[in-house]
Design a protein around this motif. Structure first.
Motif, PDB file in Angstrom:
ATOM      1  N   GLN A 288      49.709  37.102  89.146  1.00 25.63           N
ATOM      2  CA  GLN A 288      49.377  37.616  87.816  1.00 25.63           C
ATOM      3  C   GLN A 288      50.546  38.323  87.143  1.00 25.63           C
ATOM      4  O   GLN A 288      50.840  38.082  85.975  1.00 25.63           O
ATOM      5  CB  GLN A 288      48.189  38.577  87.936  1.00 25.63           C
ATOM      6  N   ASP A 289      51.213  39.199  87.895  1.00 28.88           N
ATOM      7  CA  ASP A 289      52.230  40.076  87.306  1.00 28.88           C
ATOM      8  C   ASP A 289      53.656  39.790  87.773  1.00 28.88           C
ATOM      9  O   ASP A 289      54.602  40.267  87.167  1.00 28.88           O
ATOM     10  CB  ASP A 289      51.914  41.542  87.629  1.00 28.88           C
TER      11      ASP A 289
ATOM     12  N   ARG B 277      47.003  37.877  94.487  1.00 25.14           N
ATOM     13  CA  ARG B 277      46.491  37.908  93.109  1.00 25.14           C
ATOM     14  C   ARG B 277      47.479  38.604  92.172  1.00 25.14           C
ATOM     15  O   ARG B 277      47.831  38.067  91.116  1.00 25.14           O
ATOM     16  CB  ARG B 277      45.132  38.624  93.061  1.00 25.14           C
ATOM     17  N   LEU B 278      47.954  39.758  92.562  1.00 27.07           N
ATOM     18  CA  LEU B 278      48.863  40.519  91.699  1.00 27.07           C
ATOM     19  C   LEU B 278      50.219  39.848  91.549  1.00 27.07           C
ATOM     20  O   LEU B 278      50.798  39.862  90.459  1.00 27.07           O
ATOM     21  CB  LEU B 278      49.028  41.945  92.232  1.00 27.07           C
ATOM     22  N   PHE B 279      50.748  39.270  92.621  1.00 23.67           N
ATOM     23  CA  PHE B 279      52.036  38.581  92.520  1.00 23.67           C
ATOM     24  C   PHE B 279      51.936  37.405  91.561  1.00 23.67           C
ATOM     25  O   PHE B 279      52.841  37.149  90.771  1.00 23.67           O
ATOM     26  CB  PHE B 279      52.522  38.091  93.885  1.00 23.67           C
TER      27      PHE B 279
ATOM     28  N   THR C 245      45.202  50.347  94.576  1.00 21.01           N
ATOM     29  CA  THR C 245      44.138  49.464  94.112  1.00 21.01           C
ATOM     30  C   THR C 245      43.108  49.221  95.215  1.00 21.01           C
ATOM     31  O   THR C 245      41.920  49.082  94.945  1.00 21.01           O
ATOM     32  CB  THR C 245      44.730  48.097  93.666  1.00 21.01           C
TER      33      THR C 245
ATOM     34  N   THR D  58      55.080  44.219  90.765  1.00 19.12           N
ATOM     35  CA  THR D  58      54.010  44.716  91.630  1.00 19.12           C
ATOM     36  C   THR D  58      54.597  45.659  92.661  1.00 19.12           C
ATOM     37  O   THR D  58      55.243  45.226  93.615  1.00 19.12           O
ATOM     38  CB  THR D  58      53.285  43.548  92.329  1.00 19.12           C
TER      39      THR D  58
ATOM     40  N   GLY E 200      46.113  34.971  88.101  1.00 16.58           N
ATOM     41  CA  GLY E 200      45.899  35.686  89.356  1.00 16.58           C
ATOM     42  C   GLY E 200      45.214  34.856  90.427  1.00 16.58           C
ATOM     43  O   GLY E 200      45.296  35.176  91.605  1.00 16.58           O
TER      44      GLY E 200
ATOM     45  N   GLU F 189      44.930  40.743  97.777  1.00 15.14           N
ATOM     46  CA  GLU F 189      45.226  41.460  96.535  1.00 15.14           C
ATOM     47  C   GLU F 189      46.673  41.240  96.112  1.00 15.14           C
ATOM     48  O   GLU F 189      46.968  41.073  94.930  1.00 15.14           O
ATOM     49  CB  GLU F 189      44.929  42.956  96.690  1.00 15.14           C
ATOM     50  N   ALA F 190      47.581  41.229  97.066  1.00 18.67           N
ATOM     51  CA  ALA F 190      48.991  40.963  96.744  1.00 18.67           C
ATOM     52  C   ALA F 190      49.143  39.560  96.164  1.00 18.67           C
ATOM     53  O   ALA F 190      49.874  39.369  95.186  1.00 18.67           O
ATOM     54  CB  ALA F 190      49.863  41.133  97.984  1.00 18.67           C
TER      55      ALA F 190
ATOM     56  N   LYS G 121      58.233  44.404 102.058  1.00 19.85           N
ATOM     57  CA  LYS G 121      57.595  43.714 100.942  1.00 19.85           C
ATOM     58  C   LYS G 121      57.897  42.223 101.005  1.00 19.85           C
ATOM     59  O   LYS G 121      57.037  41.398 100.673  1.00 19.85           O
ATOM     60  CB  LYS G 121      58.073  44.300  99.601  1.00 19.85           C
TER      61      LYS G 121
ATOM     62  N   LEU H 117      49.742  48.703  94.483  1.00 24.55           N
ATOM     63  CA  LEU H 117      48.984  47.706  95.244  1.00 24.55           C
ATOM     64  C   LEU H 117      48.052  48.398  96.229  1.00 24.55           C
ATOM     65  O   LEU H 117      46.849  48.106  96.281  1.00 24.55           O
ATOM     66  CB  LEU H 117      49.940  46.768  95.996  1.00 24.55           C
TER      67      LEU H 117
END
Length: 188
Positions: free
Chosen positions: A25-26, A21-23, A39, A31, A97, A18-19, A54, A36
């Motif tokens: 994407q955003d 994908r989010l990193f 989610t 993030t 993502g 998920e990280a 992190k 995170l």
């Protein structure tokens, strides 16, 4: 309630996925750890049972993103023109993502003063792949640098403009010219 080691390993992997994908994407800075974890249905405090910081998660997520992209590219691209078509496609542009992490993360990691060895490895691997697809000559390494830089730049720009026609133009023009360059190199 105690969870099995298998549960912890699966949760650890879910956080990385998920990280990643989010990193992509955003961005890393946008993030937060709390959103995170939320989610994933986990608590913010639970993060530290899996990672020291992190920054550690960023490295692991970036490594995961590179591994996924390598698998995807191996399946989708058997030639340099196919790689260029995939990389500079509207589908790749539309889904940061799951796409190449370079366009989202490189500038941010550089600005934060946190260049990554994983990024070095990814760039070197892409350059080697492109160079191997070109005919052997004294300028193949330079041509690979130019081609890959143009690809990353075009994808980055296409994602950052608000005009859909301009975004398409950036991808289509770069794709067309790079494919022509790749095919001309092979024919020469």
């Amino acid at each position: 309630m105690r969870y099995s080691e298998d549960h912890k390993a699966k949760t650890h992997q879910r956080i990385i996925e998920e990280a990643a994908r989010l990193f992509r994407q955003d961005g890393v800075g946008a993030t937060g750890l709390q959103p995170l974890m939320k989610t994933l249905g986990l608590t913010h405090g639970g993060f530290y049972a899996h990672f020291k910081s992190k920054d550690e998660l960023v490295e692991k997520a970036l490594g995961h993103a590179v591994e996924r992209l390598n698998t995807s590219l191996a399946i989708q691209s058997q030639s340099l023109p196919a790689f260029i078509k995939y990389y500079l496609s509207s589908a790749h542009r539309a889904d940061p993502g799951t796409g190449c992490p370079l366009t989202t993360l490189c500038a941010e990691l550089g600005q934060r003063g946190q260049p990554s060895e994983i990024t070095d490895s990814m760039v070197n691997n892409r350059l080697a792949m492109i160079e191997a697809a070109l005919p052997e000559d004294e300028h193949a390494d330079e041509q690979a640098v130019l081609m890959f830089s143009a690809m990353v730049g075009a994808l980055l720009l296409s994602r950052s403009v608000s005009d859909p026609a301009l975004s398409d133009r950036l991808l289509k023009t770069t794709r067309k010219l790079l494919i022509e360059q790749a095919e001309a190199s092979v024919e020469a």
